[in-house]
Design a protein around this motif. Sequence first.
Motif, PDB file in Angstrom:
ATOM      1  N   VAL A  34       0.858  -1.192   0.000  1.00 20.77           N
ATOM      2  CA  VAL A  34       0.000   0.000   0.000  1.00 20.77           C
ATOM      3  C   VAL A  34       0.888   1.234   0.000  1.00 20.77           C
ATOM      4  O   VAL A  34       1.717   1.396   0.897  1.00 20.77           O
ATOM      5  N   ASP A  36       1.533   5.525  -0.714  1.00 22.01           N
ATOM      6  CA  ASP A  36       1.113   6.906  -0.970  1.00 22.01           C
ATOM      7  C   ASP A  36       2.129   7.546  -1.890  1.00 22.01           C
ATOM      8  O   ASP A  36       3.310   7.226  -1.819  1.00 22.01           O
ATOM      9  N   SER A  57      -4.980   5.484   3.176  1.00 19.58           N
ATOM     10  CA  SER A  57      -4.092   4.339   2.923  1.00 19.58           C
ATOM     11  C   SER A  57      -3.686   3.686   4.235  1.00 19.58           C
ATOM     12  O   SER A  57      -3.480   2.483   4.306  1.00 19.58           O
ATOM     13  N   SER A  61      -4.119  -0.142   5.092  1.00 21.10           N
ATOM     14  CA  SER A  61      -2.963  -0.946   5.499  1.00 21.10           C
ATOM     15  C   SER A  61      -3.241  -1.688   6.802  1.00 21.10           C
ATOM     16  O   SER A  61      -2.948  -2.875   6.928  1.00 21.10           O
ATOM     17  N   HIS A  73       4.049  -0.682   3.844  1.00 18.26           N
ATOM     18  CA  HIS A  73       3.449   0.648   3.803  1.00 18.26           C
ATOM     19  C   HIS A  73       4.515   1.676   4.174  1.00 18.26           C
ATOM     20  O   HIS A  73       4.660   2.066   5.329  1.00 18.26           O
ATOM     21  N   LEU A 607      -2.129   5.549  -3.767  1.00 15.97           N
ATOM     22  CA  LEU A 607      -2.982   6.705  -3.512  1.00 15.97           C
ATOM     23  C   LEU A 607      -2.263   8.005  -3.823  1.00 15.97           C
ATOM     24  O   LEU A 607      -1.135   8.207  -3.393  1.00 15.97           O
TER      25      LEU A 607
END
Length: 945
Positions: A34, A36, A57, A61, A73, A607
């Motif tokens: 995941v 960003d 996110s 996660s 993450h 994201l």
Amino acid sequence: MDYKFNEIEKKWQEYWRENKTYHVEINDKPKCYVLDMFPYPSGAGLHVGHPLGYIASDIYSRYKRLQGFNVLHPMGYDAYGLPAEQYAIQTGQHPAITTTKNIARYREQLDKIGFCFDWDREVKTCSPDYYKWTQWAFQQMFNSFYCNKHQKAMPIEKLIERFETKGTLSDDGGVIKVACSEELNFTADEWNSWDEVKKQQVLMNYRIAYIGETMVNWCPKLGTVLANDEVVDGVSVRGGFPVVQKKMRQWCLRVSAYAQRLLDGLETIDWSDSIKETQKNWIGRSEGTEVEFSVKDSDVKFTIFTTRADTMFGVTFMVLAPESDYVAQVTTAEQKQAVGEYIDYVKKRTERDRISDRKVTGVFTGSYAINPFTGEAIPIWVSEYVLSGYGTGAIMAVPAHDSRDYAFAKHFNLPIIPLIEGADVSEESYDAKEGIVSNSPRPGVKPYIDFSLNGLTIKEAIAATKKYVTENNIGRVKVNYRLRDAIFSRQRYWGEPFPVYYKEGMPYMIPADKLPLELPDVDKFLPTETGEPPLGHAQKWAWDEKNAQIVDTKLIDNKTIFPLELNTMPGFAGSSAYYLRYMDPHNDKALVSSEANGYWQNVDLYLGGSEHATGHLIYSRFWNKFLFDLGVVCQEEPFKKLINQGMIQGRSNFVYRIKDTNTFVSLGLKDQYDVTPIHVDVNIVNNDQLDIEAFKAWQPEFATAEFILEDGKYICGWAVEKMSKSMFNVVNPDMIVEKYGADTLRMYEMFLGPIEQSKPWDTKGIDGVNRFIKKLWNLFWNDGKLDLSDEQPTAEELKTLHKTIKKIGEDIEHFSFNTSVSAFMICLNELKGCKKRSVLEPIVVLLAPFMPHVAEELWHALGHDTSVCDAAWPKYNEEYLKESAVKYPISFNGKVRFNLELPTDMSKDDIEKTVLANEQTAKQLDGKAVKKVIVVPGKIVNIVC
RNA sequence: GCGGAUGUGGCGAAAUUGGUAGACGCGCUAGACUUAGGAUCUAGUGCCGUGAGGCUUGUAGGUUCGAGUCCUAUCAUCCGCACCA
């Protein structure tokens, strides 16, 4: 016990840090990545809009982790780029210093929100052990070419071998199918006879990272070139400075070679339609035909590109782009001066001029082309409406069926021949691609070739023409793309240096084992007086080829000591493969090991903002595909699923000053006066009510201000604007955290609305979320002690619990976090103060992704000694969700409707009987005869009478 | 011009994908407890109407027993591409 969020949050943030709760390593669990979009650390710090995506996110996660996934993450910083350097020039501070400071500030702000980032994997694009791999990838691109036959990048050595044995001759007798800047044609003998410099020049035509003499977007104010996506409406995205077109020698990446794969790949990934569409537009695939025209009384031939091959019989003139090489070849002596003047005029016009006024301009070259279908001689013109960069820079004009050609023909009085049955072209062209072809050839005209399109549909006519053109060797089917190669040089300081030195004018790569080539210190960041980039100021910026080391610039002799490249790489270089580096951030042998890449594969959820659609998200995909071709990564697409979070806009507040006074009038009364609205700091306004004392203290000029109030209050006006310092509408996340706590901030940001929607930040309403958390908190405690019973839950309570488990899980899967927050509130209302452990414990786990601090505190209070992150996501049981009765809407002939509760397990016949026996039904029927009773199982009963 | 998205109370928004529109929250109204309230609790709150009742998902049609949801037009707002041949 009071909800002391700052104590709780501090306590658990420290606990997570000390226990490395969020550290991940490869294990045998299924993975989930995941990510960003990493931020650019600007001096302004984070505002309340930045964490929106990070919170979403983070929830995802944490949820995936609770579900048993091994979740990667990470977070890092996109730290190279123009703004830091502009700031450095203005303040005289070294960008490295301001960047470090900004990163520290970002980190501090991020930490307060309680994210589950694995900070051991942090990357910074400006750190040498990171950009070593940016430079490495660049060198791989330099040493590769793109084979169109195999549709993949290959080592340049393969191409050299080919040249040595066969030149550019392909196995089928044509020219080899490789991506290039210009189609070359030479034999093996020719190749072998060339010297090193000539060979290097030729290879440059094929390399994926190459130096090209191209039209670039030159921004004089920024002193650098910019990529197409960095220019909007003729001005730079950063700073808004004018941009002009200029021919320069620049490093380029052959992104265009990947156009088709970039297009095809879109079908395999889960991105929003709008962003896919944006990328499709940007790539701009167009299928058409290239047709060769010869020039009358000359040996010159030129090629045009058209998507409307069916209109060959309607060509009444040809148009060349002013920059086209053909212009000089076809211009006659008589027209030379006129053409020259016209080209000078075009040169003076900027991109912006062209966009703003679309004047019809052009000049006749004096030459005529022969239409290969009709044999007619048609005049060749030059006009700026034809672009050199698209197609072949030359078109055949069919004014009857193209509005631009039509405007041109009308303006210069050129003939217009309609080709579609019934098309009226007296007022405007008929551009639609529907209809039956006629006039092709025109009736009564002696045929020049034995070929007719008359009676065919446009589609059929295009196909027929393509076939004819190909078979008769006067052209070929061709796919064109709007996507251009990316310009990869920036005449700036704060970026990755190119690992390149120049020998006899040709670039050579410094050895891979000497990477990274570190950015040298300079004392001035502005370009040098000679127009060279800032790296021209560096003391030590020369390459000693023999000893493979950097030496003093003064030693350059161009025999053993050579100058290094002075340009640096653009912003997108460092951000193109950072997601790979997170998989294996400390590896100094490879960008990413095959074990790490094999396990983490690619990003499951990405994201970020949609503004990167034609920049980063194209470059990243290109970069990843290239690495895929090399076998470095195992997945062709870097980001499986993409969510574009909306922007948080600012909500500005205004006070209204009566003209020429220091008196301010409240919103409701302002129409009675002549007032000037003035932006007021939103942080001294609460629910649109001005804190008058704070206002007086805010700025000296307001110290003596007077106010006209309504109901004893000063009410401010408001407007939605961009969140920015100058509007005084910036809301800082730290302030919210301080006042309400991180958990409230997280919940509230999610509650604002759908994640993908842009919306104004409005602190109104945060109390509702805060109230929910407090109520929840109070449910657990009594007199400072945990106060829960071990009683069995009731059926109603079980139903609420299981309904919530189901709902929250589904919401998270669908990124519908705003409804999750509502679901929690409903759950709490329905439980009506139920203090049973068996009900509340699973709810704590459900809450953990959303409000990790509170959840962690409660989880430990419940007697667990491990983090709530290691709990298991509760499963819901359908049994508890079954309705005892279902409400059926009942209608009579579609006119009257009411609802009837019936058991779920009732048969169709029983439903009919019950419905007819029902008192209300009888009343509604009022003696009418029943013709039919319709039962849609589980849904509806209809009575037709 | 081409393409995409969105239109629901005073506000942010829900709606199990065709089945009682407006969940939940804000705001507002009334009340309770309070020395106080930007605290807490209770009740009410789509619009019109005293009322029975009527109206209501940008607008106009259509399909359907039934439409916020599907179809066709149309308007408005936002976004992307754009002398791309």
